[in-house]
Scaffold this active site. Sequence first.
Site, PDB file in Angstrom:
ATOM      1  N   LYS B  77       4.370  -5.026  -3.086  1.00  0.00           N
ATOM      2  CA  LYS B  77       2.972  -5.466  -3.128  1.00  0.00           C
ATOM      3  C   LYS B  77       2.695  -6.122  -4.480  1.00  0.00           C
ATOM      4  O   LYS B  77       3.269  -5.705  -5.503  1.00  0.00           O
ATOM      5  CB  LYS B  77       2.090  -4.236  -2.913  1.00  0.00           C
ATOM      6  N   SER B 152      -5.269  -2.368   2.218  1.00  0.00           N
ATOM      7  CA  SER B 152      -5.129  -3.528   1.364  1.00  0.00           C
ATOM      8  C   SER B 152      -3.715  -4.111   1.321  1.00  0.00           C
ATOM      9  O   SER B 152      -3.559  -5.278   0.957  1.00  0.00           O
ATOM     10  CB  SER B 152      -5.545  -3.166  -0.066  1.00  0.00           C
ATOM     11  N   SER B 176      -4.442   2.300   2.496  1.00  0.00           N
ATOM     12  CA  SER B 176      -3.931   0.931   2.332  1.00  0.00           C
ATOM     13  C   SER B 176      -2.482   0.711   2.725  1.00  0.00           C
ATOM     14  O   SER B 176      -2.021  -0.435   2.749  1.00  0.00           O
ATOM     15  CB  SER B 176      -4.122   0.471   0.887  1.00  0.00           C
TER      16      SER B 176
END
Lengths: 99, 473
Positions: B77, B152, B176
């Site tokens: 990420k 997310s 997330s």
Amino acid sequence: MQVNDEIIDKLSNLTKLTFNPQEKVAIKSDLEKILNFMEKLNELDTTGVEPLIYINEDVNVVRADEVHYPISKEAALMNAPLKNADYIKVPKFVKGTKY
Amino acid sequence: MEIYRSLKTLQADLYSQKFTVTAYIQHTLQTINAHAHLNAFVHVFEESALQQAHNLDAKLQNKQTLGKLFGLTIAIKDNIVYANHPATGASKILEGFISPYSATVVEKLLQEDAIIVGTTNCDEFAMGGSNENSYYGPVLNPHDTTRVSGGSSGGSAVAVAANLCIAALGSDTGGSIRQPASFCGIVGLKPTYGRVSRYGLMAYGSSFDQIGPFTHSVEDAALILEVIAGADAYDATCSPKIVPAYTSSLHSNQKYKIAYYNNALEHEGVDTEVRAACWQFIDRLKQEGHTVEAIEFAELDYIVPAYYVLTTAEASSNLSRYDGVKYGYRAKEATDLESTYKLSRSQGFGKEVQRRIMSGAFVLSAGYYDAYYSKAQKVRRIVAEKTHKTLEEYDFILCPTAPTPAYKIGAVQDSIASFLGDIFTVQANIAGVPGISLPLYQSQNGLPIGMQLMAGRWQEEKLLAFANDLHII
């Protein structure tokens, strides 16, 4: 909770964020909605409950007090928007100091 | 080249020299480029991935011992840093930032011969549940490109779901990892708080954040956790507890006692197909001999408000480091230090991040601290203790991962409505327990529906073994 201009100005100073008049109207209403949502917590009786602050179960995690240099000065300065060989440069903020 | 959805099958072909690691990485990079429209990646690390591939080919030729993750293509990420590579947290304020150091998880992946192929798109600083709050725009769901990826960690989920790489790392503060895994039809694991080092993860809510894997198989999730978990001198909240060999105990013949929340399943916000899938899951577990019992969770409606008080408070403090001075974006028109801070931050942060910083500063400010922040910490204790107690009595808590399948891009505009999408995932972060989302069902129009299992703290071994029996790829 009603959010007025005074609260926004105070928070804006604390958070170092600025809002133009239009954005100010929006953030006021957004913040009010968010706070109202958070206020649901008042329905719950928490008398005598201690706040939970730390989630990890280990207390006082210690390690040997040894000096490490994981990042060189050059690497640490690499991302500074403005710098010289040794320092990060910022606009003048003390009277009489040259920038 | 065939599509590899598990590391084991890829490694078999690499060891038998069906093709070189370099050829595989070249193919991977082509696949990533061919799927650029999904917007899953922010940065592709072509050069270092190929270099790593060359090194691994040489190691294989020289018959050197290879690591557990040999050949694993993994994306990280965009809020996890890798030395000498860019990472921005999908924020304008970190545009152009090159990390001078690597996150502990990155070091551990590389030590075991994984290949980091790039960083993935996400909501700005992990604040959001649809990946629509990214400076780089939304990530498209590969099952229906008019829909969100979830968030997310949306880019990480899509990178795996669209077979652009075998695995990805995400971070989970309130769901997330698990929610985008559910929206994209793959496995997503949030470990126990303190199981994985957060060093090198851009901090959002430090008492909630955990890094975890996205994979197709539970086995690969177990393997990656085995590698990235464990004590770290750079993160005092990371536990010194021994990391079990999760992959050596991936089957359980036990009959478990499982709880579900009746009021959660009957909650008005739950989509009918998601509810039906969950009932189907409960029936299946009963048929397989497990005891599944309904319990009430009286605090259900309070967990999301408590979560937002606490995480925005932590975020307002954590994000004070982005000041336009040391690194990242600095507003050109700033004339003094105060305007450097204010203009850089106002121009550098997106709207949702600004809202959360403002909310957090409010709940921490003099006069409101007790009524909001301290109150939420008390609610956190009530919920955490109840969760631990339930998980002493039951082996697992089950519920859908998210109240709905992936929704249309642009469909949820309101912050509050988007907050409520976290209703089933935040409990694990509030209490610090592990949770996994398994891609077990589909809606009638083919959208994935994930089921979530939570276990007691440090019980990943049991959780992964059970999950592996339930989800066979």
